[in-house]
Design a protein around this motif. Structure first.
Motif, short mmCIF file in Angstrom:
data_model
loop_
_atom_site.label_atom_id
_atom_site.label_comp_id
_atom_site.label_asym_id
_atom_site.label_seq_id
_atom_site.Cartn_x
_atom_site.Cartn_y
_atom_site.Cartn_z
N TYR A 31 0.70 -1.19 -0.03
CA TYR A 31 0.11 0.04 -0.06
C TYR A 31 0.80 1.39 0.03
N GLU A 33 3.72 1.58 -1.69
CA GLU A 33 4.43 1.54 -2.72
C GLU A 33 5.92 1.23 -2.66
N ASP A 35 7.52 -1.71 -2.81
CA ASP A 35 7.30 -2.91 -3.69
C ASP A 35 8.28 -4.19 -3.14
N GLN A 73 -8.39 -16.87 -4.88
CA GLN A 73 -7.78 -15.81 -4.55
C GLN A 73 -6.35 -15.85 -5.00
N GLU A 82 1.42 -10.22 -12.18
CA GLU A 82 2.01 -10.17 -13.64
C GLU A 82 1.41 -8.91 -14.00
N ASN A 83 0.37 -8.26 -13.61
CA ASN A 83 -0.24 -7.00 -14.00
C ASN A 83 0.59 -5.83 -13.42
N LYS A 84 1.41 -6.12 -12.39
CA LYS A 84 2.00 -5.03 -11.45
C LYS A 84 1.04 -4.28 -10.76
N ASP A 85 -0.16 -4.78 -10.62
CA ASP A 85 -1.04 -4.21 -9.82
C ASP A 85 -0.78 -4.52 -8.35
N TYR A 86 -0.10 -3.93 -7.71
CA TYR A 86 0.39 -4.33 -6.29
C TYR A 86 -0.63 -4.02 -5.34
N ILE A 87 -1.34 -2.95 -5.50
CA ILE A 87 -2.49 -2.50 -4.67
C ILE A 87 -3.62 -3.58 -4.61
N LEU A 88 -3.80 -4.28 -5.80
CA LEU A 88 -4.59 -5.24 -5.80
C LEU A 88 -4.30 -6.47 -5.24
N ASP A 91 -4.77 -5.65 -1.66
CA ASP A 91 -6.20 -5.92 -1.20
C ASP A 91 -6.72 -7.31 -1.32
N ILE A 92 -6.27 -8.24 -2.17
CA ILE A 92 -6.63 -9.60 -2.04
C ILE A 92 -6.13 -10.24 -0.90
N TYR A 95 -8.24 -8.40 2.18
CA TYR A 95 -9.73 -8.51 2.23
C TYR A 95 -10.21 -10.08 1.83
N GLN B 37 -0.72 -5.02 -19.49
CA GLN B 37 -1.17 -4.94 -18.33
C GLN B 37 -2.54 -4.28 -18.05
N ASN B 38 -3.03 -4.67 -16.96
CA ASN B 38 -4.34 -4.14 -16.44
C ASN B 38 -4.12 -3.90 -15.07
N ILE B 39 -4.13 -2.56 -14.77
CA ILE B 39 -4.02 -2.07 -13.38
C ILE B 39 -5.30 -1.10 -12.97
N TYR B 45 -10.91 -2.48 -3.75
CA TYR B 45 -11.61 -3.03 -2.55
C TYR B 45 -12.14 -1.79 -1.89
#
Lengths: 111, 593
Positions: A31, A33, A35, A73, A82-88, A91-92, A95, B37-39, B45
C-alpha cells in the motif's frame, strides 16, 4: 483429545498468527508502494497458506469453509502480480485471504 | 538535423485504454490497460480509503497552502473537497491521461471555482506554467493520487520536473526581482537619456535570414577552440557576452554583436578595458551600467524587457526569455533570422572542475568571489549527462539555463542548432559537432556584410518630460502614503476601543490605494518598485483574512497589511524620488553625453 494432537493444533495456531503478521507487513509495504519489501515474502506466504490449508484439513476433515475460494484468490494474486497491480495484490491478501485464514484459525481454536 | 524530443517518445509509450468498473465498496473505479497490463487506479476493494486519504490531505493543508493534485481518476474526491476550499486558496488537479480527462468532462460535475482540472500534454506546457504562476508556488503542497506514479511513470516524472523547474525559476526570478527592483529602477532612470542614441531592435528583425551565427560563451571549453573562430570571420555572425569580449579581442577576433543584460558593476568591469577599442554593435535593454554607454562607440540596438517601457519606445516582439547573456545572444540571433546557430564555450557545467574558461576569468579584486567554485556548497552540485554520454558536475542555475536553451530550441524547429563546445553538458536538440566540421559554412563563398539600419528604427523619447512626471507622481504619492500610515494606526486603536472605523481613515486608505493602483501609462514603470510588496501582501498567509477569523483578528490583519504595504511602498517612493531628482540635477548641469 490426545496430547500430540493438542501440540499440533497449538503449533498450527502459532503458525497462522505468524502468517497473518507477514500478510499485514506485506500489505502495508505494498500500500505504501514499497514493492521490494512487499513482494519478497509472496512465495513464503503462498507456501505458508498451503501449509495452513493442509493442516486445517488434517485437523478438520469435515471442513466448513470453501477452500477452493482460497485457491481462486491465490490465482488472482498471481494475475495481479503479472499486471504489476500491487495494490490489488495487497487488497486480495487483506480483504480475501486474511479473513479466510482468520476464520480457519477461529475454527481450529474450537478443537 | 537531429531532433531529440524525449517528450514525444514518452507520450507514445503511455497510450492507455480505460474501463470503468464498480469497486467492492460500491464506487466507480478505473482500470487502465497499458501495453499488456491491466491495473486499477487505486484500490478495487476500498475506494473510500483512497478518497479519505486525499480529502484528509486537502483538509490539513488548504488553510495555509495551495494544492496540486496529480491524478484525477473518477474525480469523485472532488465532491468531498468542494466545500472546504478557502476563498483565497486554489487546487490544481493535473490529469495525464486524455481518456480519463475526457470522461470526467463529459460528466459535467459541479466543481468549486477555486478548483481547476487540466490535462497535461506536451502541447499545453504553457498552460501548465500559467497555472503555476497563479498558484504562487512558494505556498503549495503536492499530492499524488493512488498509484498514478506507477501507471503513468514517465508523464508523472515529467510533470514533477516541470513543477520543480518552475519553482526554482520562480525563486530565482523572485529573488532576482526583490534584489534588483531598485537597481533596475535606478538603471532605467540613469539610462533613459542615452536611449535616443540607440536604434530599436525591430530594425534588424529577419535581416540576416539564414546567415550562420556563432554564440561565444565563457565556459571552460572555450580555450580549446576559440582560435578556430578565425576561420569563420565574415562567414558567420559572432555574438558575445561581456565576459568573452576581451577574450575574443585578445585573440584578434572582432565580434559582430555584444549583449549585456544586467546592470551590475561586474557587467561594466568585464568590458571596461576593451569596449572603447571595438566597433561591436551593442544589444541592450534598459538594464545595463550607464558607464558602458560612455565608453561604447559602435551602433546600439535596444529592446525593452519591461512591458511598461514598451509604451515609451514601442513594441519590438523581441523574445527576451532565458536568464543568461548567452540566451540573449541566442534570442538576438533568432530574431535576426540566423540559421544555423552554433554554440561554443557553452559548457553549462564544471568541466574539469572549472566554471569559466581560463582566458575568460575575471581577476579584479572584490569581484573575484563570483569566480571561485569553492564558494559553492557541495549540496549545490548535481550530475547531468555530458556531450559524450558520461556524467558531468553542474549546478541548479546552470541546469536551468540548459533547460531554457532546450525550450528555445524546441520552439524553433526550423533552425539548426549545433553544439561545438568541446565538453560540458549535452544540450538536447543540438547536433554535437567539432567547430571545424561545420564545413558548409567554412567552404561557403558568401561573405556576410553588416547592414546599416534605417531611420525608422530611431528612438525618440522626451526623457526630461518623463523624469519630471515621475518626480511629480512620487511627491504626491508620499503625501497620500504618510496620511494612510497615520490613519492606519488610529483605525486599529479606534476599532479596539470604540468598535468603529473613522470615515476619514477609510477615505485616506482609498486615496492611497487608488493612487498606487492608477499610475499613468508613461510612468507605469514605477510599479516595478512595488511588485514584491504587493506580492507579499497577496501571498503571505499572515495578511489573508480567513473565514474563521473573529472581527478582532480581521481588524488586526487589515492593520498589519496596511502598515506593511504603506510603509514599504513609502520607502520605495522616497528612494525613487531621490534617484529621479539626482538625475534631473545631473542632466541640467551637464553639457551633453
Amino acid at each position: 483429545m490426545d496430547k500430540e494432537r493438542q501440540e499440533f493444533i497449538k503449533d498450527v495456531l502459532e503458525y497462522i498468527e505468524k502468517v497473518i503478521n507477514v500478510i499485514n507487513k506485506t500489505t502495508e509495504a505494498l500500500y505504501n508502494e514499497n514493492d521490494e519489501d512487499g513482494l519478497k515474502n509472496i512465495e513464503l506466504l503462498a507456501n505458508g497458506i498451503d501449509y495452513i490449508v493442509q493442516a486445517y484439513l488434517v485437523i478438520n476433515t469435515d471442513s466448513r469453509f470453501d477452500i477452493s475460494n482460497l485457491n481462486d484468490q491465490l490465482i488472482l494474486i498471481v494475475e495481479a502480480i503479472e499486471n504489476k497491480d500491487y495494490i490489488l495484490v495487497a487488497d486480495i491478501f487483506n480483504y480475501e485471504i486474511k479473513p479466510i485464514i482468520m476464520a480457519i484459525m477461529e475454527d481450529i481454536k474450537e478443537y | 538535423m537531429i531532433k531529440i524530443d524525449n517528450n514525444k517518445e514518452m507520450e507514445k509509450n503511455e497510450q492507455c485504454n480505460i474501463t470503468f468498473e464498480i469497486s467492492k465498496d460500491n464506487k466507480e473505479i478505473i482500470r487502465v490497460q497499458k501495453l499488456n497490463q491491466n491495473i486499477y487506479l487505486g484500490s478495487k476493494y476500498n475506494v473510500k480509503r483512497d478518497i479519505d486519504k486525499i480529502v484528509n490531505f486537502v483538509k490539513e493543508n488548504i488553510k495555509d497552502n495551495n494544492i496540486i493534485i496529480l491524478g484525477l481518476a473518477t474525480g469523485e474526491y472532488i465532491d468531498y473537497i468542494n466545500d472546504f476550499i478557502e476563498e483565497e486558496r486554489s487546487v490544481l488537479i493535473i490529469e495525464p491521461d486524455i481518456n480519463i480527462y475526457t470522461k470526467f468532462k463529459e460528466k459535467k460535475k459541479y466543481i468549486n471555482d477555486n478548483i481547476k482540472v487540466i490535462y497535461y500534454n506536451i502541447e499545453n506546457i504553457e498552460l501548465i506554467e500559467n497555472h503555476f504562476k497563479d498558484l504562487a508556488l512558494e505556498n503549495f503542497k503536492l499530492f499524488e493520487y493512488c498509484n498514478y506514479n506507477r501507471i503513468y511513470y514517465k508523464i508523472m516524472n515529467n510533470i514533477k520536473k516541470k513543477i520543480i523547474d518552475f519553482t526554482i525559476s520562480s525563486r530565482i526570478d523572485r529573488n532576482t526581482s526583490i534584489f534588483f527592483s531598485r537597481i533596475w529602477f535606478e538603471c532605467f532612470i540613469k539610462n533613459i537619456k542615452y536611449l535616443n542614441r540607440s536604434k530599436k531592435i525591430n530594425g534588424v528583425r529577419g535581416l540576416y535570414k539564414d546567415k550562420p551565427a556563432i554564440i561565444v560563451s565563457a565556459g571552460p571549453s572555450l580555450t580549446k577552440n576559440i582560435s578556430k573562430l578565425h576561420n569563420f570571420e565574415d562567414k558567420a555572425l559572432i555574438f558575445t557576452g561581456g565576459r568573452t569580449l576581451k577574450t575574443l579581442m585578445d585573440e584578434g577576433i572582432e565580434p559582430d554583436f555584444l549583449s549585456i543584460i544586467d546592470s551590475q558593476e561586474l557587467s561594466y568591469e568585464l568590458v571596461s578595458d576593451v569596449i572603447d577599442k571595438s566597433e561591436v554593435t551593442l544589444i541592450h535593454s534598459e538594464l545595463l551600467p550607464s558607464k558602458v554607454f560612455n565608453k561604447h562607440n559602435g551602433e546600439r540596438l535596444f529592446y525593452s524587457i519591461n512591458p511598461s517601457i514598451n509604451d515609451i519606445v514601442g513594441y519590438s516582439g523581441f523574445n527576451a526569455i532565458g536568464s543568461s547573456v548567452a540566451h540573449s545572444c541566442l534570442n538576438s540571433a533568432l530574431y535576426m533570422g540566423c540559421n544555423p546557430i552554433i554554440f561554443i564555450g557553452q559548457d553549462l557545467a564544471y568541466t574539469n572542475d572549472k566554471v569559466h574558461a581560463e582566458n575568460a576569468e575575471f581577476t579584479k579584486e572584490g569581484l573575484k568571489y563570483y569566480e571561485d567554485i569553492n564558494n559553492f556548497d557541495n549540496d549545490d552540485f548535481k550530475y547531468i549527462d555530458d556531450i559524450y554520454g558520461n556524467k558531468v558536475k553542474s549546478r541548479d542555475d546552470l541546469i536551468l539555463f540548459k533547460k531554457q536553451f532546450e525550450e528555445i530550441i524546441r520552439e524553433n524547429p526550423n533552425v539548426t542548432f549545433i553544439n561545438s563546445t568541446e565538453g560540458g553538458a549535452n544540450i538536447e536538440g543540438t547536433i554535437v559537432k567539432d567547430l571545424l566540421d561545420n564545413t558548409e559554412i567554412l567552404n561557403s563563398e558568401i561573405k556576410i556584410d553588416k547592414v546599416n539600419l534605417s531611420g525608422d528604427s530611431k528612438i525618440d523619447i522626451d526623457y526630461i518630460y518623463i523624469l519630471k512626471k515621475t518626480e511629480k507622481y512620487c511627491t504626491e504619492a508620499l503625501v497620500k502614503l504618510k496620511s494612510a500610515i497615520h490613519h492606519n494606526k488610529y483605525y486599529y486603536d479606534e476599532f479596539i476601543n470604540k468598535g468603529k472605523i473613522r470615515e476619514s481613515s477609510l477615505k485616506a486608505f482609498d486615496e492611497a490605494d487608488e493612487f498606487i493602483k492608477n499610475i499613468t501609462q508613461e510612468i507605469s514603470f514605477i510599479e516595478y518598485l512595488f511588485a514584491d510588496v504587493i506580492n507579499e501582501i497577496l501571498h503571505n498567509p499572515k495578511y489573508k483574512i480567513n473565514k474563521d477569523d473573529t472581527e478582532l483578528q480581521k481588524a488586526k490583519r487589515i492593520y498589519d497589511r496596511g502598515q506593511y504595504m504603506y510603509t514599504e511602498i513609502k520607502k520605495q517612493i522616497e528612494y525613487a524620488l531621490d534617484i529621479v531628482r539626482d538625475e534631473l540635477k545631473e542632466i541640467e548641469s551637464s553639457e551633453g553625453f
